[in-house]
Design a protein around this motif. Structure first.
Motif, short mmCIF file in Angstrom:
data_model
loop_
_atom_site.label_atom_id
_atom_site.label_comp_id
_atom_site.label_asym_id
_atom_site.label_seq_id
_atom_site.Cartn_x
_atom_site.Cartn_y
_atom_site.Cartn_z
N LEU A 167 4.09 -2.32 -9.78
CA LEU A 167 3.03 -1.99 -9.15
C LEU A 167 2.26 -3.28 -8.63
N ARG A 170 4.02 -3.91 -5.51
CA ARG A 170 4.08 -3.00 -4.55
C ARG A 170 2.67 -2.41 -4.14
N THR A 171 1.35 -2.73 -4.72
CA THR A 171 0.27 -2.33 -4.17
C THR A 171 -0.59 -3.57 -3.95
N GLU A 191 -1.17 4.91 -9.16
CA GLU A 191 -0.57 4.12 -7.96
C GLU A 191 -1.31 4.48 -6.99
N GLN A 195 -3.42 1.94 -4.13
CA GLN A 195 -2.94 2.00 -2.93
C GLN A 195 -4.21 2.24 -2.13
#
Length: 462
Positions: A167, A170-171, A191, A195
């Motif tokens: 994460l 990915r974020t 998540e 985001q």
């Protein structure tokens, strides 16, 4: 069409190949990043300065804003990708070259810029801004970045990582923030919350009670906020609105409106209200209008004179006998203890609840800064309790969901002097407002409520 100028217009040199040009939007974005990374400037302020300096058109300003904010938000992830593509540490590259590569990477992986355009403009930017000697390394690295799309890079870099580690990339958040959010959120929301920090909010406006009605702002192109009866969401420049220019309305996130509203909904006697840390004045202006309707008055305290002046400007449309601004240390306030019926303690904090509007701050904040604020926050809450009259109410507020700045402070300071109230019950229109750490507290979230991640605890003085 974007304006284009050779490097001589920017730095005075004339020794560049005649075909080397860069558009003003990208040049302004690069100069902004240099201000942020070399001088510690705030991205929003540096961005505005550079857009004026380069005399950007609205279209160019929009491109420049996306380049800067997107690059700043995803800086940690982009840096890992650039290192993987380069096969070397970023420390081995000039900082200015790294900023060129970050801008190019955002165009390749975060925007819809065609590959050839992202590569060529990155090389041209290096040549114009830094000199021809830098174009070779920029060209080689940015072409390797372009060899994969974002999902392919993330799949490669997160292979073998645990859920939280993945994460991080990915974020686009530091690991310590991911861990902090995981401690205060249900696992299935983590998540989405991270985001949501990457989606820039539309400006929220607020009417000053007694000075303007929300219908005035709605008629000017806004739409009502989902929860606050005073708020309007509106695209565009707020200063274009007459009510804002006249200080009958202002810019304020809906979350800030809601925590102030909750304080005024608690049953309490008329009297004096205190805004303990009032700068820059948004909550003070809302409280001043609601105090006037209650038959009460507001004292706004601020430590720094320049911020106190901002509070005065926010309040100036109200009658001067309804409010007063003083400058002083709130931990040793120059007022009689037990003399206020309502106290707002919106304490200095890390600002982690507003990451979506301050894109660079996630990379500047540190766990150490959160730790260093702890004692001050506890002292301010204690001072707020001492200032409250018997039966009076204290609102402890932070623009942060970090446990160390929220529930941990209240648990530490709240003793037999106070009763902890059910704060979510004061905002029944807001679904899911109860904090995961303690259902008596309010914790707002961008992914749930579309607001900054504001925390609220309400305490009644026994």
């Amino acid at each position: 069409m974007n304006q284009q100028r050779p490097r001589k217009d920017f730095r005075g040199r004339r020794d560049l190949p005649p075909e080397r040009f860069i558009d003003l939007a990208r040049m302004a974005a690069f100069d902004t990043l240099r201000d942020v990374h070399s001088s510690g400037a705030y991205a929003n302020l540096a961005l505005a300065d550079q857009q004026r300096a380069h005399d950007l058109t609205p279209q160019e300003a929009g491109l420049c804003t996306e380049l800067v904010n997107g690059t700043c938000r995803w800086e940690g992830t982009y840096d890992r990708i650039i290192e993987a593509a380069a096969g070397r540490s970023l420390d081995s590259l000039q900082p200015a070259i790294v900023d060129v590569l970050r801008l190019g990477t955002h165009q390749l992986l975060g925007m819809r810029t065609p590959t050839h355009a992202a590569v060529s403009t990155s090389v041209d930017l290096a040549g114009v801004a830094l000199g021809e000697r830098t174009t070779g390394v920029v060209n080689a690295i940015i072409r390797k970045v372009a060899a994969k799309d974002l999902d392919e890079w993330l799949d490669e870099l997160t292979e073998g990582m645990g859920t939280l580690g993945a994460l991080v990339l990915r974020t686009g958040h530091p690991r310590w923030i991911v861990d902090a959010w995981a401690a205060v959120l249900p696992a299935d929301e983590l998540e989405a919350a991270l985001q949501a920090d990457n989606v820039a909010p539309v400006p929220s406006l607020v009417v000053r009670p007694g000075l303007a009605e929300r219908d005035e702002l709605l008629a000017d192109g806004g739409r009502p906020t989902p929860y606050s009866p005073f708020g309007v969401v509106r695209e565009g420049n707020p200063s274009d609105i007459p009510a804002v220019r006249q200080r009958r309305a202002g810019v304020q996130d809906e979350g800030s409106q809601l925590v102030a509203l909750a304080l005024t909904r608690v049953e309490a006697e008329q009297g004096r209200w205190l805004d303990l840390c009032a700068g820059p004045g948004g909550k003070a202006a809302l409280l001043a209008g609601l105090a006037q309707q209650d038959g009460s008055t507001l004292l706004a305290n601020e430590l720094h004179e320049h911020r106190a002046e901002l509070v005065r400007k926010a309040l100036m449309a109200y009658p001067v006998n309804q409010w007063q601004v003083v400058v002083g240390d709130a931990t040793a306030g120059d007022w009689e203890p037990g003399s206020f019926t309502r106290v707002m303690a919106d304490v200095p904090c890390s600002g982690l609840g507003s990451l979506r509007r301050r894109p660079e701050s996630r990379w500047r904040r540190s766990p150490q800064e959160v730790h260093e604020l702890h004692d001050l926050q506890a002292q301010l809450l204690d001072a707020a309790i001492e200032a409250a009259a018997p039966g009076g109410v204290v609102a402890y507020v932070t623009c942060s969901p970090h446990k160390a700045e929220t529930s941990a402070i209240v648990t530490q300071v709240a003793d037999d002097r106070v009763e902890v109230l059910d704060a979510p019950s004061l905002l029944p229109e807001v679904d899911g407002a109860a904090a995961h750490t303690d259902p008596r507290f309010v914790q707002l979230w961008p992914h749930r409520h579309g607001t900054d991640a504001m925390f609220l605890a309400l305490l009644r003085r026994r």
